[in-house]
Motif scaffolding. Structure first.
Motif, PDB file in Angstrom:
ATOM      1  N   LEU A   1      44.437  44.819  43.339  1.00 42.53           N
ATOM      2  CA  LEU A   1      45.814  45.247  43.105  1.00 42.53           C
ATOM      3  C   LEU A   1      46.270  45.006  41.665  1.00 42.53           C
ATOM      4  CD1 LEU A   1      47.515  44.132  46.427  1.00 42.53           C
ATOM      5  CD2 LEU A   1      47.214  46.473  45.615  1.00 42.53           C
ATOM      6  N   ARG A   2      45.476  44.288  40.892  1.00 42.42           N
ATOM      7  CA  ARG A   2      45.792  44.097  39.479  1.00 42.42           C
ATOM      8  C   ARG A   2      45.216  45.233  38.627  1.00 42.42           C
ATOM      9  NH1 ARG A   2      43.443  38.079  39.727  1.00 42.42           N
ATOM     10  NH2 ARG A   2      41.961  39.325  40.951  1.00 42.42           N
ATOM     11  N   GLU A   3      44.453  46.137  39.271  1.00 41.74           N
ATOM     12  CA  GLU A   3      43.867  47.277  38.577  1.00 41.74           C
ATOM     13  C   GLU A   3      44.681  48.533  38.901  1.00 41.74           C
ATOM     14  OE1 GLU A   3      39.828  47.299  39.897  1.00 41.74           O
ATOM     15  OE2 GLU A   3      39.373  45.347  39.005  1.00 41.74           O
ATOM     16  N   ASP A   4      44.158  49.697  38.565  1.00 43.21           N
ATOM     17  CA  ASP A   4      44.870  50.956  38.801  1.00 43.21           C
ATOM     18  C   ASP A   4      44.661  51.388  40.241  1.00 43.21           C
ATOM     19  OD1 ASP A   4      46.200  53.347  38.663  1.00 43.21           O
ATOM     20  OD2 ASP A   4      44.857  54.279  37.197  1.00 43.21           O
ATOM     21  N   TRP A   5      45.302  50.644  41.158  1.00 41.89           N
ATOM     22  CA  TRP A   5      45.105  50.947  42.573  1.00 41.89           C
ATOM     23  C   TRP A   5      45.735  52.271  43.001  1.00 41.89           C
ATOM     24  CZ3 TRP A   5      49.495  51.432  45.466  1.00 41.89           C
ATOM     25  CH2 TRP A   5      50.649  50.797  45.008  1.00 41.89           C
ATOM     26  N   PRO A   6      46.843  52.748  42.383  1.00 41.88           N
ATOM     27  CA  PRO A   6      47.343  54.055  42.799  1.00 41.88           C
ATOM     28  C   PRO A   6      46.334  55.181  42.588  1.00 41.88           C
ATOM     29  CG  PRO A   6      49.054  52.862  41.625  1.00 41.88           C
ATOM     30  CD  PRO A   6      47.777  52.105  41.429  1.00 41.88           C
ATOM     31  N   ALA A   7      45.592  55.127  41.474  1.00 42.84           N
ATOM     32  CA  ALA A   7      44.578  56.150  41.218  1.00 42.84           C
ATOM     33  C   ALA A   7      43.496  56.106  42.284  1.00 42.84           C
ATOM     34  CB  ALA A   7      43.974  55.962  39.829  1.00 42.84           C
ATOM     35  N   ALA A   8      43.071  54.892  42.641  1.00 42.04           N
ATOM     36  CA  ALA A   8      42.044  54.755  43.685  1.00 42.04           C
ATOM     37  C   ALA A   8      42.577  55.238  45.024  1.00 42.04           C
ATOM     38  CB  ALA A   8      41.601  53.294  43.775  1.00 42.04           C
ATOM     39  N   LEU A   9      43.841  54.945  45.304  1.00 40.46           N
ATOM     40  CA  LEU A   9      44.455  55.346  46.566  1.00 40.46           C
ATOM     41  C   LEU A   9      44.552  56.873  46.659  1.00 40.46           C
ATOM     42  CD1 LEU A   9      45.869  54.314  49.161  1.00 40.46           C
ATOM     43  CD2 LEU A   9      48.012  54.274  47.858  1.00 40.46           C
ATOM     44  N   ILE A  10      45.017  57.497  45.604  1.00 41.46           N
ATOM     45  CA  ILE A  10      45.114  58.955  45.583  1.00 41.46           C
ATOM     46  C   ILE A  10      43.726  59.585  45.663  1.00 41.46           C
ATOM     47  CG2 ILE A  10      45.767  60.934  44.136  1.00 41.46           C
ATOM     48  CD1 ILE A  10      48.128  59.201  43.134  1.00 41.46           C
TER      49      ILE A  10
END
Length: 319
Positions: free
Chosen positions: A167-176
């Motif tokens: 969650l300290r990384e670019d989790w929105p990109a991974a989620l999308i």
């Protein structure tokens, strides 16, 4: 005696963990409490997967998740602390289970569990057809959960998509990238998460959740406040002494105070969400525990009083 702010942290930037290490071990402890609760005749929640997930980590963990209290021997203080932990986790789980059920009734078919740990809701809740549950957590934690449940032929009741990202990384990109649609309403859950984030990371988490939430989205959060009074500090010292004895008794080395960020300048979660367009409804954990017939004992009053359970909705007019 040691002031809580002088406790050495075990956290480092970019740290990671397996299920029996660091923050991963706290997921086992929470699931163990759910397993013990599930074995009660008057259980508030039923999690038939909790014991499987905990016992696979080894015999000491299986002992902690056992409904048989014999391993507690005649240590009455340890038994009381163990029971309070079970009650708190049962009430917390019940609250967030109800949150998801309400979101389902509202027609939301996309859920995101932040720092999912050993959460088994994708397997045990009655999700409507077409629901997708995204689980975000460290890769090794998700691998352990998936492998353990697959070994027991468990089948999720929704389309479950693990998203292995910090969650300290670019989790929105991974989620999308995993198929999440930010244009659709989402039910978000941050349970047992915020104290493991520094204050600025908590703010950033809420900013990203809000930015990726369509109108009608909902979020549920377990929030904590930091009481810096002298009495609260004495209560924390007593709690640390109790948990040290618990670690010695159980043989399991979980020291939550070294894994969390006890910062007085942390934003109040409910206030932050309200200021950013969310309609918030909150209840102190001790009030919810009393309502459900599991009142908090006096010796854990400080820890439980700092916890608030909240739900919020992002309405069309605020979006």
């Amino acid at each position: 005696m040691t002031d809580l702010h002088e406790v050495a942290t075990a956290r480092t930037d970019g740290d990671s963990w397996d299920i029996t290490e660091s923050v991963g071990a706290t997921a086992l402890g929470v699931a163990a409490a759910r397993a013990v609760e599930t074995a009660r005749e008057d259980a508030l929640i039923r999690d038939e997967y909790a014991y499987l997930l905990v016992s696979a980590a080894g015999p000491q963990w299986a002992q902690m998740a056992s409904a048989d209290p014999e391993w507690l021997a005649d240590d009455q203080e340890f038994r009381r602390v163990h029971e309070t932990s079970r009650d708190y986790q049962a009430v917390r789980t019940h609250y967030f289970d109800d949150f998801f059920r309400a979101a389902m009734r509202a027609g939301i078919q996309q859920a995101v569990i932040l720092a999912a740990g050993l959460d088994s809701r994708a397997y045990r809740l009655d999700w409507p057809t077409g629901t997708t549950v995204f689980e975000i957590d460290q890769p090794k934690v998700l691998e352990y959960k998936t492998a353990t449940l697959d070994a027991h032929c468990a089948e999720p009741r929704a389309r479950r998509i693990p998203v292995a990202v910090d969650l300290r990384e670019d989790w929105p990109a991974a989620l999308i990238g995993a198929g999440f649609d930010p244009a659709q309403p989402t039910a978000w859950l941050a349970e047992g998460l915020l104290p493991y984030l520094p204050p600025d990371a908590q703010d950033r988490l809420f900013e990203l959740v809000t930015a990726h939430s369509a109108a009608g989205s909902r979020i549920a959060v377990e929030s904590f406040s930091m009481d810096l009074s002298d009495q609260a500090e004495q209560d924390r010292i007593a709690r640390r002494e109790r948990t040290a004895r618990m670690r010695e008794r159980s043989g399991i080395d979980i020291d939550v105070d070294t894994l969390t960020y006890a910062d007085a300048d942390r934003a109040d979660a409910g206030a932050w969400l309200a200021e950013h367009g969310w309609d918030v409804d909150a209840v102190p954990s001790e009030v919810e525990m009393t309502r459900l017939g599991r009142p908090a004992p006096d010796y854990e009053a400080e820890a439980i009083a700092s916890s608030v359970l909240l739900r919020a909705e992002l309405t069309e007019e605020n979006r």
